[in-house]
Scaffold this active site. Structure first.
Site, PDB file in Angstrom:
ATOM      1  N   HIS A 126       0.856  -1.186   0.000  1.00  0.00           N
ATOM      2  CA  HIS A 126       0.000   0.000   0.000  1.00  0.00           C
ATOM      3  C   HIS A 126       0.894   1.238   0.000  1.00  0.00           C
ATOM      4  CE1 HIS A 126      -3.125  -2.809   1.927  1.00  0.00           C
ATOM      5  NE2 HIS A 126      -3.462  -2.601   0.659  1.00  0.00           N
ATOM      6  N   GLU A 309       1.816  -6.630  10.090  1.00  0.00           N
ATOM      7  CA  GLU A 309       1.522  -5.236  10.418  1.00  0.00           C
ATOM      8  C   GLU A 309       2.572  -4.803  11.429  1.00  0.00           C
ATOM      9  OE1 GLU A 309      -0.855  -3.480   9.037  1.00  0.00           O
ATOM     10  OE2 GLU A 309      -2.137  -4.999   8.095  1.00  0.00           O
TER      11      GLU A 309
END
Length: 488
Positions: A126, A309
């Site tokens: 992203h 993450e």
């Protein structure tokens, strides 16, 4: 007449200048419906000139201290020059705007095929989550600086082919957007097991196609992509068949939980999470997504991938990067090294010729198949330790072979030697099919005259003895880590 030509030339120049201005900034707001690179008419050179180094309208103070796309390319190439003895630099394709997707391969024999597993890290999936691209460059440089003196770095260099793609989405990084230049979320652009939303190959983004083609060329055993916005190690499945949020386990759920825990426990504080017990989570239990890269890797490429993450802040201040690196350094290293420190590894051979067989390995009770490599027929099967497993190797045209093992904390080498099967009903077995048992001669030569029978048995036993010796030499020729070794 001269005045007329002067004003005419001035008019042409003005129109040309206005056109060039319009083609630049307006491109940064492409409609989300555009999904095919072919519909963008700029050449690669024009794309890179217009967009690679110029900040977009959306740029802000967040980017200060982070590498630009040009900085990243220079850093990758400089790494290749500085660490050329253990690295190779290559590109797997280009982004929508024509930015190369650079990869660093780290190995003591970069670019060479070996009976060793391959691991990959992917960052910046992203565009607005840039911490991964920064940490992956630091990881590569740390390994280069320490592999001679640090045992863990040396283990990775000598026994794994580590591939690092710092940025899968350089256009999104430039535009400070989650999606790519076509405003497509790349982690929703892969074929999905439950819904045919991405089955049109012509609509797939160039960055997605590049990664998919990459995995067709290189057989990766394991992988991880780096994201931001939370602090947790995510594992398959990412989606559910009914689109509801619940724990949806894949066949290798125990192994994935083990892998995710390696990262979490090695991290500074991920395992202390109050939101995610142990700092790990099943993707569908967290929130279901479809078209994700993680599940596609496991289903279609035989690659065990985690989604990491690594920062609760998607785009933290650049002065936090050294701290984030220290928090994640051992996690990154231990996850990559776990590829050879745990599980079962080996090769598959033919009993009649000693040649490697590109067969498959399966575990009883786990509906998943790991394929051996095409060249060396090496396989690398990740498994949770501390369990007993029934392992079976298969190859078309050969009899399958099964063995039971008890897998401890350390990895195990498990080689298989398969016997050819009878191809036609009632056909005679060849001498090379003989397994040197006392009844071999009777099974193969039952029609032969009794005077010749004894001589043929002696010859067959002698040939089997020679082939067994040749086979043992072939097996011992391939390098392997010091680990418990079994031959079946």
């Amino acid at each position: 007449m001269k005045i007329f030509f002067f004003f005419f030339s001035l008019l042409v120049y003005s129109l040309s200048f206005s056109s060039s201005i319009a083609r630049g900034p307006l491109h940064s707001s492409l409609p989300s419906g555009i999904r095919n690179r072919s519909r963008i008419s700029y050449s690669d050179s024009v794309r890179r000139q217009l967009f690679q180094d110029k900040p977009s309208k959306l740029s802000d103070e967040r980017a200060k201290g982070y590498m630009t796309n040009s900085d990243l390319e220079k850093a990758v190439k400089e790494f290749g020059r500085r660490c050329s003895n253990i690295s190779r630099i290559y590109s797997i394709g280009k982004s929508v705007l024509g930015v190369p997707l650079w990869v660093i391969e780290i190995s003591d024999k970069p670019g060479e095929e070996e009976p060793e597993p391959a691991f990959k890290f992917i960052g910046n999936v992203h565009g607005d989550e840039p911490v991964g691209r920064e940490l992956l460059l630091r990881l590569a440089n740390w390994i280069c600086d320490n592999y001679i003196k640090d045992s863990l770095a040396r283990l990775i260099v000598e026994n794994i082919h580590l591939h690092i793609l710092p940025s899968m989405n350089p256009d999104g990084y430039l535009l400070r957007s989650r999606g790519n230049a076509n405003n497509i979320d790349l982690n929703r652009d892969f074929p999905d097991q439950f819904f045919p939303l991405n089955n049109d190959i012509n609509a797939r983004q160039p960055e997605t196609r590049a990664v998919m083609n990459w995995l067709r060329e290189i057989q990766f055993a394991a992988s991880a992509s780096l994201h931001g916005g939370a602090l947790v190690a995510n594992y398959p499945w990412d989606g559910t068949e009914d689109k509801r949020r619940n724990y949806y386990a894949c066949p290798d759920d125990d192994t994935f939980r083990f892998m995710a825990s390696i990262y979490s426990r090695s991290h500074h504080n991920m395992s202390l999470s109050k939101e995610f017990p142990g700092g790990i989570t099943n993707g569908a239990f967290w929130y279901p997504i479809y078209g994700g890269m993680q599940d596609w890797n496991y289903i279609h490429a035989g690659c065990f991938e985690l989604t990491l993450e690594i920062s609760e802040n998607k785009w933290p201040n650049a002065n936090e990067l050294p701290t984030l690196w220290e928090y994640n350094k051992m996690s990154l290293l231990n996850l990559a090294a776990s590829l050879v420190k745990t599980g079962i590894h080996g090769r598959i051979f033919s009993s009649d010729s000693g040649m490697p067989l590109p067969g498959s390995v399966m575990i009883k009770g786990i509906n998943y198949t790991v394929k051996a490599g095409r060249g060396f027929a090496d396989y690398h099967r990740l498994l949770a330790p501390g369990e007993r497993y029934e392992v079976m190797a298969t190859m078309p045209g050969y009899r399958p072979k099964t063995t039971r093992i008890s897998l401890e904390e350390a990895a195990m080498t498990l080689d298989f030697i398969l016997d050819p099967e009878v191809t036609t009903k009632g056909s005679l077995r060849s001498i090379n099919d003989c397994r040197c048992e006392s009844k071999c001669g009777l099974e193969v030569f039952w029609r032969v005259h009794s005077e010749v029978y004894f001589i043929l048995i002696v010859v067959s036993v002698f040939l089997c003895f020679l082939l067994k010796r040749k086979l043992k030499v072939n097996i011992l020729n391939h390098r392997q880590l010091p680990r418990r070794s079994v031959q079946v």
